[in-house]
Scaffold this motif. Structure first.
Motif, mmCIF file in Angstrom:
data_model
loop_
_atom_site.group_PDB
_atom_site.id
_atom_site.type_symbol
_atom_site.label_atom_id
_atom_site.label_comp_id
_atom_site.label_asym_id
_atom_site.label_seq_id
_atom_site.Cartn_x
_atom_site.Cartn_y
_atom_site.Cartn_z
ATOM 1 N N THR A 44 -0.712 -0.601 -8.084
ATOM 2 C CA THR A 44 -0.656 1.110 -8.096
ATOM 3 C C THR A 44 0.923 1.625 -7.809
ATOM 4 O OG1 THR A 44 -1.643 0.851 -5.912
ATOM 5 C CG2 THR A 44 -3.036 1.092 -8.135
ATOM 6 N N PHE A 45 1.255 2.583 -8.274
ATOM 7 C CA PHE A 45 2.486 3.427 -8.088
ATOM 8 C C PHE A 45 2.188 4.939 -7.839
ATOM 9 C CE2 PHE A 45 6.843 4.285 -10.217
ATOM 10 C CZ PHE A 45 7.485 4.602 -9.030
ATOM 11 N N VAL A 84 3.113 13.082 -1.226
ATOM 12 C CA VAL A 84 3.015 11.326 -1.272
ATOM 13 C C VAL A 84 2.844 10.805 -0.023
ATOM 14 C CG1 VAL A 84 4.176 9.199 -1.966
ATOM 15 C CG2 VAL A 84 4.108 11.197 -3.505
ATOM 16 N N ARG A 85 3.751 11.311 0.814
ATOM 17 C CA ARG A 85 3.751 10.806 2.564
ATOM 18 C C ARG A 85 2.455 11.167 2.858
ATOM 19 N NH1 ARG A 85 6.704 14.855 5.735
ATOM 20 N NH2 ARG A 85 4.635 15.745 5.375
ATOM 21 N N ILE A 100 3.351 0.394 -4.682
ATOM 22 C CA ILE A 100 4.607 0.891 -4.577
ATOM 23 C C ILE A 100 4.551 2.522 -4.396
ATOM 24 C CG2 ILE A 100 6.766 1.210 -5.743
ATOM 25 C CD1 ILE A 100 5.499 -1.250 -7.643
ATOM 26 N N ALA A 101 5.366 3.017 -4.029
ATOM 27 C CA ALA A 101 5.761 4.385 -3.918
ATOM 28 C C ALA A 101 7.048 5.029 -3.640
ATOM 29 C CB ALA A 101 4.740 4.913 -2.408
ATOM 30 N N VAL A 338 12.023 3.608 -3.586
ATOM 31 C CA VAL A 338 10.679 2.839 -3.639
ATOM 32 C C VAL A 338 10.629 1.834 -2.454
ATOM 33 C CG1 VAL A 338 10.315 3.397 -5.915
ATOM 34 C CG2 VAL A 338 11.516 1.354 -5.448
ATOM 35 N N CYS A 339 9.499 1.990 -1.924
ATOM 36 C CA CYS A 339 8.983 0.973 -1.035
ATOM 37 C C CYS A 339 7.932 -0.083 -1.395
ATOM 38 C CB CYS A 339 8.609 1.555 0.442
ATOM 39 S SG CYS A 339 7.408 2.505 0.383
ATOM 40 N N ILE A 340 7.456 -0.967 -0.821
ATOM 41 C CA ILE A 340 6.497 -2.000 -1.420
ATOM 42 C C ILE A 340 5.534 -2.068 -0.239
ATOM 43 C CG2 ILE A 340 5.710 -4.322 -2.124
ATOM 44 C CD1 ILE A 340 8.436 -4.157 -3.746
#
Length: 467
Positions: A44-45, A84-85, A100-101, A338-340
């Motif tokens: 999911t992203f 998003v945050r 991921i975001a 992007v972070c995981i």
């Protein structure tokens, strides 16, 4: 109410940290011995893309799936960056965060209160060979050539968290640039300022030519303050030790200088103008500006509305922002990384990394995404893409103003900086932006130095109170 909600979320996250074993918090991701084992996983992203960008993304997800058919990418557009945050901050408390975001450093610092973001160092450095569906292979990590291909300032943003570890990868970036009315500058033999001293001189010249004008608009007070700290090599914040360092003589002096400019009618900012200063720059009314400092990704908003015959009322020029000294050139790095996130199934983390690596190192994706978004690519080899090279070749201050903006960004790759990220760094950013606005306009009561010093002290107190 908002502060109370954020405080409650932070408390919940900190309680979660207490439940994470110390060894798990400090250890980097343990890459499975075989890397990606072909498992069927869904990734999911979360991002903020509109339809113009998801069209590009869809094409490259299909390309990625041809290589890794068992890695299923599901994405969701979650409003803006703060949305998003906020959504992820809530989901972390119940362990339902995405894989991921999109992120900014402040977001990652918040997520890391719960140790929720996976460090990428072991993945980046992995030399495990992964076999794709078509029989071709790649190493799981980044090659030396791939690492060197990233624009250094963009890549290094992932290590701004005080421990030297890599938490994010850059996806697409922007910076600030100086937009100027090239037609007006040419007609009046004005020279585009490259230093702040020259900026003061040009503002005075413009004011003499057009007394009703406000020569310069600057969109982000916070960016301006932080950039000046970088250019003067003056303390702002630190990710470790004492966090809030911006109350010092150098910083008070440049704020006093800009106050004097404001008093002379040389400048305005987004807060003082009440809107993005691009509106003043493209204005056809009696009061207008002839220079505007704003995001490189917003170039089309700095272009005046075309005439009926398709021509523009004036040509826009774009340059790098002024500097204190050419020996220490600094411009801010912005735009999403992007972070995981950590997951119980290590194959989800590896699969997430493969997708992130694919997007960030793929020349064609970086080129197409840049042209569609207005942001700039994060890798230098994008020049190898013929379509992107043609895009830059057509750069001008009219129809191809986005290309001109991107060209300026790519030419200053050695000047990018990012600020330290920690829980509280977003508060510092808010406070210095408010501080600058306040000092430009406040009644000094006959003692400007005392007023500015008090404003700095209040800003530090607010940072400490909200930390």
């Amino acid at each position: 109410m908002l502060k109370k909600l954020v405080s409650t979320m932070l408390l919940a996250l900190m309680l979660m940290v207490c439940l994470v074993p110390a060894q798990a918090q400090s250890a980097g991701f343990a890459v499975p011995e075989g890397g990606y084992d072909g498992s069927d996983v869904t990734i999911t992203f979360y991002h903020t893309m509109g339809s113009n960008l998801t069209t590009v993304l869809d094409a490259y997800i299909a390309e990625f799936n041809a290589l890794y058919p068992n890695i299923h990418i599901e994405y969701t557009s979650v409003g803006n960056y703060d949305d998003v945050r906020d959504q992820i901050s809530t989901e972390i408390t119940v362990g339902s965060q995405p894989n991921i975001a999109y992120c900014y450093p402040d977001h990652v610092a918040l997520y890391n209160l719960a140790q929720a973001v996976e460090t990428l160092d072991n993945l980046i450095d992995s030399d495990i060979t992964v076999t794709r569906a078509d029989g071709s292979t790649e190493i799981l990590g980044l090659t030396d050539e791939q690492k060197a291909d990233f624009i250094e300032g963009y890549y290094n943003e992932g290590m701004q968290f005080g421990d030297g570890l890599m938490y994010t990868m850059p996806l697409s970036k922007s910076t600030e640039v100086l937009y100027y009315n090239k037609t007006f500058f040419d007609e009046n033999n004005l020279t585009v300022p490259t230093t702040w001293d020259e900026m003061e001189e040009v503002c005075a010249q413009i004011k003499a030519i057009d007394p009703n004008s406000i020569p310069l608009g600057y969109d982000s007070e916070a960016n301006w303050f932080i950039t000046m700290c970088e250019q003067y090599q003056s303390p702002y914040t630190s990710a470790t030790g004492d966090h809030f360092l911006f109350n010092n003589e150098t910083n008070r002096n440049f704020v006093k200088m800009f106050r004097e400019w404001y008093q002379k009618g040389y400048l305005t900012t987004q807060t003082l103008y009440g809107a993005y200063t691009s509106g003043l720059f493209v204005s056809t009314s009696e009061i207008k500006s002839y220079m505007s400092i704003g995001s490189s990704a917003g170039a089309t908003y700095q272009r005046p509305t075309a005439n009926a015959d398709g021509t523009y009322p004036f040509e826009v020029g774009i340059s790098t922002i002024p500097q204190v000294s050419e020996d220490n050139r600094k411009v801010i790095s912005q735009g999403p990384s992007v972070c995981i996130f950590k997951k119980s199934n290590p194959q989800e983390v590896v699969a997430s990394w493969l997708f992130v690596k694919f997007l960030t190192t793929n020349v064609n994706f970086q080129a197409e995404f840049s042209m569609a978004s207005g942001y700039v690519p994060v890798i230098k080899s994008v020049g190898e893409n013929e379509v992107y090279a043609d895009f830059l070749a057509n750069a001008d201050g009219g129809d191809y103003i986005s290309a001109l903006s991107a060209k300026v960004c790519l030419e200053q790759e050695d000047a990018y900086y990012t600020s330290p990220a920690f829980n509280g760094s977003s508060t510092a950013r808010d406070q210095v932006g408010s501080l600058l606005s306040k000092c430009l306009t406040a009644d000094d009561g006959g003692d400007v130095d005392a007023m500015i010093e008090a404003a700095f002290e209040d800003a530090i107190d607010e940072c400490e109170y909200n930390y």
